[in-house]
Every structure is written in structure tokens, then in C-alpha cells.
Design a protein around this motif. Structure first.
Motif, PDB file in Angstrom:
ATOM      1  N   ARG A 188       0.813  -1.217   0.000  1.00  0.00           N
ATOM      2  CA  ARG A 188       0.000   0.000   0.000  1.00  0.00           C
ATOM      3  C   ARG A 188       0.843   1.263   0.000  1.00  0.00           C
ATOM      4  N   TRP A 189       2.163   1.097  -0.156  1.00  0.00           N
ATOM      5  CA  TRP A 189       3.072   2.232  -0.166  1.00  0.00           C
ATOM      6  C   TRP A 189       2.795   3.109  -1.389  1.00  0.00           C
ATOM      7  N   GLY A 190       2.538   4.378  -1.145  1.00  0.00           N
ATOM      8  CA  GLY A 190       2.272   5.318  -2.221  1.00  0.00           C
ATOM      9  C   GLY A 190       0.817   5.467  -2.577  1.00  0.00           C
ATOM     10  N   SER A 191      -0.031   4.530  -2.139  1.00  0.00           N
ATOM     11  CA  SER A 191      -1.467   4.635  -2.416  1.00  0.00           C
ATOM     12  C   SER A 191      -2.271   4.909  -1.156  1.00  0.00           C
ATOM     13  N   HIS A 192      -1.941   4.225  -0.056  1.00  0.00           N
ATOM     14  CA  HIS A 192      -2.607   4.450   1.223  1.00  0.00           C
ATOM     15  C   HIS A 192      -1.612   4.700   2.359  1.00  0.00           C
ATOM     16  N   VAL A 193      -0.353   4.365   2.120  1.00  0.00           N
ATOM     17  CA  VAL A 193       0.705   4.549   3.125  1.00  0.00           C
ATOM     18  C   VAL A 193       1.716   5.552   2.564  1.00  0.00           C
ATOM     19  N   PHE A 194       2.052   6.568   3.362  1.00  0.00           N
ATOM     20  CA  PHE A 194       2.845   7.685   2.859  1.00  0.00           C
ATOM     21  C   PHE A 194       3.942   8.065   3.859  1.00  0.00           C
ATOM     22  N   HIS A 195       4.842   8.962   3.403  1.00  0.00           N
ATOM     23  CA  HIS A 195       5.877   9.474   4.315  1.00  0.00           C
ATOM     24  C   HIS A 195       5.786  10.983   4.512  1.00  0.00           C
ATOM     25  N   CYS A 196       5.073  11.702   3.622  1.00  0.00           N
ATOM     26  CA  CYS A 196       5.089  13.167   3.655  1.00  0.00           C
ATOM     27  C   CYS A 196       3.674  13.731   3.733  1.00  0.00           C
ATOM     28  N   PRO A 197       3.296  14.357   4.843  1.00  0.00           N
ATOM     29  CA  PRO A 197       1.949  14.928   4.939  1.00  0.00           C
ATOM     30  C   PRO A 197       1.729  16.092   3.980  1.00  0.00           C
ATOM     31  N   LEU A 200     -10.237  -4.309  14.818  1.00  0.00           N
ATOM     32  CA  LEU A 200     -10.093  -3.764  13.478  1.00  0.00           C
ATOM     33  C   LEU A 200     -10.106  -2.240  13.565  1.00  0.00           C
ATOM     34  N   VAL A 201      -9.101  -1.599  12.987  1.00  0.00           N
ATOM     35  CA  VAL A 201      -9.036  -0.139  12.959  1.00  0.00           C
ATOM     36  C   VAL A 201      -9.000   0.287  11.493  1.00  0.00           C
ATOM     37  N   LYS A 202      -9.997   1.057  11.087  1.00  0.00           N
ATOM     38  CA  LYS A 202     -10.075   1.530   9.707  1.00  0.00           C
ATOM     39  C   LYS A 202      -9.495   2.933   9.617  1.00  0.00           C
ATOM     40  N   LEU A 203      -8.643   3.149   8.633  1.00  0.00           N
ATOM     41  CA  LEU A 203      -8.009   4.439   8.435  1.00  0.00           C
ATOM     42  C   LEU A 203      -8.199   4.919   6.999  1.00  0.00           C
ATOM     43  N   ASP A 204      -8.078   6.219   6.826  1.00  0.00           N
ATOM     44  CA  ASP A 204      -8.072   6.803   5.478  1.00  0.00           C
ATOM     45  C   ASP A 204      -6.651   6.949   4.943  1.00  0.00           C
ATOM     46  N   GLY A 205      -5.683   7.048   5.834  1.00  0.00           N
ATOM     47  CA  GLY A 205      -4.292   7.154   5.422  1.00  0.00           C
ATOM     48  C   GLY A 205      -3.374   6.803   6.577  1.00  0.00           C
ATOM     49  N   LEU A 206      -2.206   6.247   6.258  1.00  0.00           N
ATOM     50  CA  LEU A 206      -1.231   5.869   7.278  1.00  0.00           C
ATOM     51  C   LEU A 206       0.122   6.431   6.865  1.00  0.00           C
ATOM     52  N   PHE A 207       0.795   7.093   7.812  1.00  0.00           N
ATOM     53  CA  PHE A 207       2.110   7.679   7.545  1.00  0.00           C
ATOM     54  C   PHE A 207       3.158   6.955   8.376  1.00  0.00           C
ATOM     55  N   THR A 208       4.342   6.827   7.803  1.00  0.00           N
ATOM     56  CA  THR A 208       5.443   6.225   8.539  1.00  0.00           C
ATOM     57  C   THR A 208       6.760   6.753   7.996  1.00  0.00           C
ATOM     58  N   ALA A 209       7.753   6.823   8.851  1.00  0.00           N
ATOM     59  CA  ALA A 209       9.100   7.222   8.431  1.00  0.00           C
ATOM     60  C   ALA A 209       9.867   5.977   8.011  1.00  0.00           C
ATOM     61  N   THR A 210      10.536   6.042   6.883  1.00  0.00           N
ATOM     62  CA  THR A 210      11.292   4.903   6.380  1.00  0.00           C
ATOM     63  C   THR A 210      12.777   5.065   6.704  1.00  0.00           C
ATOM     64  N   ARG A 211      13.476   3.950   6.706  1.00  0.00           N
ATOM     65  CA  ARG A 211      14.939   3.997   6.712  1.00  0.00           C
ATOM     66  C   ARG A 211      15.394   4.134   5.267  1.00  0.00           C
ATOM     67  N   LEU A 212      16.440   4.926   5.043  1.00  0.00           N
ATOM     68  CA  LEU A 212      16.906   5.207   3.695  1.00  0.00           C
ATOM     69  C   LEU A 212      18.251   4.546   3.429  1.00  0.00           C
ATOM     70  N   GLU A 213      18.388   3.985   2.242  1.00  0.00           N
ATOM     71  CA  GLU A 213      19.658   3.452   1.769  1.00  0.00           C
ATOM     72  C   GLU A 213      19.988   4.095   0.430  1.00  0.00           C
ATOM     73  N   MET A 214      21.262   4.302   0.176  1.00  0.00           N
ATOM     74  CA  MET A 214      21.676   4.788  -1.129  1.00  0.00           C
ATOM     75  C   MET A 214      21.247   3.794  -2.211  1.00  0.00           C
ATOM     76  N   ALA A 215      20.671   4.314  -3.279  1.00  0.00           N
ATOM     77  CA  ALA A 215      20.266   3.440  -4.381  1.00  0.00           C
ATOM     78  C   ALA A 215      21.442   3.029  -5.251  1.00  0.00           C
ATOM     79  N   SER A 216      22.580   3.693  -5.072  1.00  0.00           N
ATOM     80  CA  SER A 216      23.769   3.410  -5.881  1.00  0.00           C
ATOM     81  C   SER A 216      25.009   3.478  -4.998  1.00  0.00           C
ATOM     82  N   PRO A 217      26.020   2.650  -5.287  1.00  0.00           N
ATOM     83  CA  PRO A 217      27.269   2.700  -4.513  1.00  0.00           C
ATOM     84  C   PRO A 217      28.262   3.732  -5.028  1.00  0.00           C
TER      85      PRO A 217
END
Length: 296
Positions: free
Chosen positions: A123-132, A212-229
């Protein structure tokens, strides 16, 4: 063939970096592997003149406009390594010959590592987000959740009541102290201490105690890794932040390695499309000026 500048990464920051160089009639190459960080989100919000536009369409339009300049070249592929040479830098592309340039711009991006909750990644990007600021308004002041991944998640939980009724799911990541509890009370944030067992449906949270908890949106902070070395291979220094490392740059987006510039999410904490475009523009202009005046 030697280019004036090779830009590694053709998303928003890389495209923006290319524009001042193209307009200075410099011979540049953009190497892109086609993995935008926001590829999971359908629309982009908060970008002036493009609010609500399809995120992929913005990138496609940027590429079309950049390639209209005849000194710009595009290569679809993955840059696997880079090294300094006597006259600049050599970049190795997987399955191809190496290419050389006098300067490099790294717009290599990051990878989001999500908390380990079944059903979250789907659900990342559709219902789960990082930036309000990017996704909060469209929730129409509905029921919003914040999934804690560390004590730093408090920041999100205290922000989000401006966008809707907010529940902070601690998920055993930490226990707030009295001062923090008072802050939640002032902002009207409800605390939930039961763990999330899994997520089903649109955004139905099944708790470990069976509720059961119904939500309209869920936010969370992710851990970041470099996409390239590549930044590490070149010897760039990094800054360690609460959510991961970023390439260290100065005000004009020059890295700690002379001749190497970095922009976008790989070179700043947080990140958004308008910030990536601004940073990319600065990096491209600085790379151009370094070709004339040296330094950086």
C-alpha cells in the motif's frame, strides 16, 4: 567520447541538473535506470503549477524538454561504478563500455526500507505515505494513523492533526515519557499501544488483540539506503541522519570530492519533488561554472 558532464540519475533532480547545462550548450549525458522513488504514487502534490499532475507525466515531460537540446544525450542503463581519471571521471555502465566526463552530477536517489508489517509495502504510495505535505490534504480530514519506527516518529504524529484525527501506533518502538505524553494531549493525538498484526483491504489495520481499525491514510518514516554505490566508490563523505545517510554537499551541491556534485534525495534529508528540482538546478549550474572557473 568525453562529455562535459555525466548526470547519473534521470529523475527530477537529474533532469533539473541537465537544464542549465543544456542551455549553456554543454555536451552532457544522462544515465537513467528508470526507478523513480515516487513511482508508487499516482499523483504529485505541492509542486507549483503541477499540483495533482501524474508523477510519471512530470518526469516524461521533463525528459522531453531536456532532450530537445541537441547537446543532450540519454542512456537507459545502470551505472555500476565510477573513478577519477587524469582528465575527469570514467563511469562504467553495466553491459556496456565505460564513458568519460570532466564533471559528474550524482542524482542517484535512495531506497525506502519500510517497517516490517504484513500488507504495508503493498500500500506504499497509495494508502501509506511518508510526507503529509505531499499526501495529507487529499485525506479530507479523515482518520489518519502514524506508524512509529523510532522516537523520531513523534514529529510526524504531532504534525498530522492539521490534516485529520490522528492515532499514533507505537508498535513497541518506544514508550513516550511524561513530557511527550503532554504534547500528544495538547495536539489531540490518540495513542495506540497494541501492535499491528497485518493490514488488509484498503487500509484495515488488524491489531494483535483482534480489533479492526479503519483508516483513510497511514504515515510512517522509512529507513533510507543509497540506491547506488557510486558516491561511496568515489570517496564522497556522508552525513548520518536519524533515517539514514545522505551525500554531504555544500550550498551549491558540490560534494567533498572535487568535480562531483550531488542532488535530490540522495543529497538531502527528507525530500520532495520541488526540493529535488531546486537542488538539481543548483547542481547543474554549479557544475557548469566549475568547468569555466575551476574549484568545487
Amino acid at each position: 567520447m568525453q562529455y562535459d558532464v555525466i548526470i547519473i540519475g534521470g529523475s527530477y533532480a537529474g533532469l533539473a541538473a541537465g537544464m542549465p547545462l543544456a542551455r549553456a550548450r554543454r555536451k552532457i549525458l544522462v544515465i537513467d535506470g528508470g526507478q523513480r522513488r515516487n513511482r508508487f504514487a499516482q499523483h504529485s502534490h505541492g509542486f507549483l503549477t503541477q499540483d495533482g499532475t501524474d508523477a510519471g507525466a512530470i518526469a516524461a515531460k521533463g525528459r522531453e524538454q531536456l532532450l530537445a537540446y541537441d547537446t543532450v544525450h540519454w542512456l537507459e542503463g545502470k551505472a555500476s561504478s565510477a573513478e577519477r581519471t587524469e582528465h575527469g571521471f570514467r563511469v562504467q555502465i553495466e553491459g556496456m563500455e565505460s564513458l568519460e566526463a570532466r564533471r559528474l552530477v550524482l542524482a542517484t536517489g535512495v531506497v525506502d526500507l519500510l517497517p516490517d508489517v504484513p500488507g504495508l509495502a503493498e500500500r506504499w504510495g497509495s494508502h501509506v505515505f511518508h510526507c503529509p505535505y505531499c499526501h495529507g490534504y487529499e485525506l479530507n480530514q479523515g482518520q489518519i494513523g502514524v506508524l512509529a519506527s523510532s522516537p523520531m516518529s513523534m514529529h510526524l504524529a504531532l504534525l498530522l492533526p492539521d490534516w485529520g484525527a490522528t492515532t499514533f501506533f507505537l508498535n513497541d518502538s518506544f514508550e513516550p515519557d511524561d513530557e511527550q505524553l503532554e504534547k500528544f494531549k495538547v495536539r489531540g493525538v490518540r495513542l495506540e499501544r497494541s501492535r499491528i498484526a497485518r493490514i488488509e483491504g484498503g487500509l484495515d489495520l488488524i491489531m494483535q488483540d483482534g480489533r479492526l481499525v479503519k483508516l483513510d491514510g497511514l504515515f510512517t518514516a522509512t529507513r533510507l539506503e543509497m540506491a547506488s554505490p557510486i558516491a561511496a566508490l568515489l570517496g564522497c563523505e556522508f552525513d548520518d541522519g536519524p533515517f539514514g545517510r545522505t551525500i554531504r554537499t555544500d550550498l551549491v551541491k558540490a560534494s567533498t570530492v572535487p568535480g562531483v556534485f550531488a542532488c535530490g534525495d540522495a543529497a538531502r534529508p527528507g525530500g520532495s519533488l520541488p526540493l529535488a528540482v531546486g537542488d538539481g538546478t543548483m547542481a547543474g549550474a554549479a557544475a557548469h561554472q566549475s568547468l569555466i572557473f575551476g574549484g568545487y
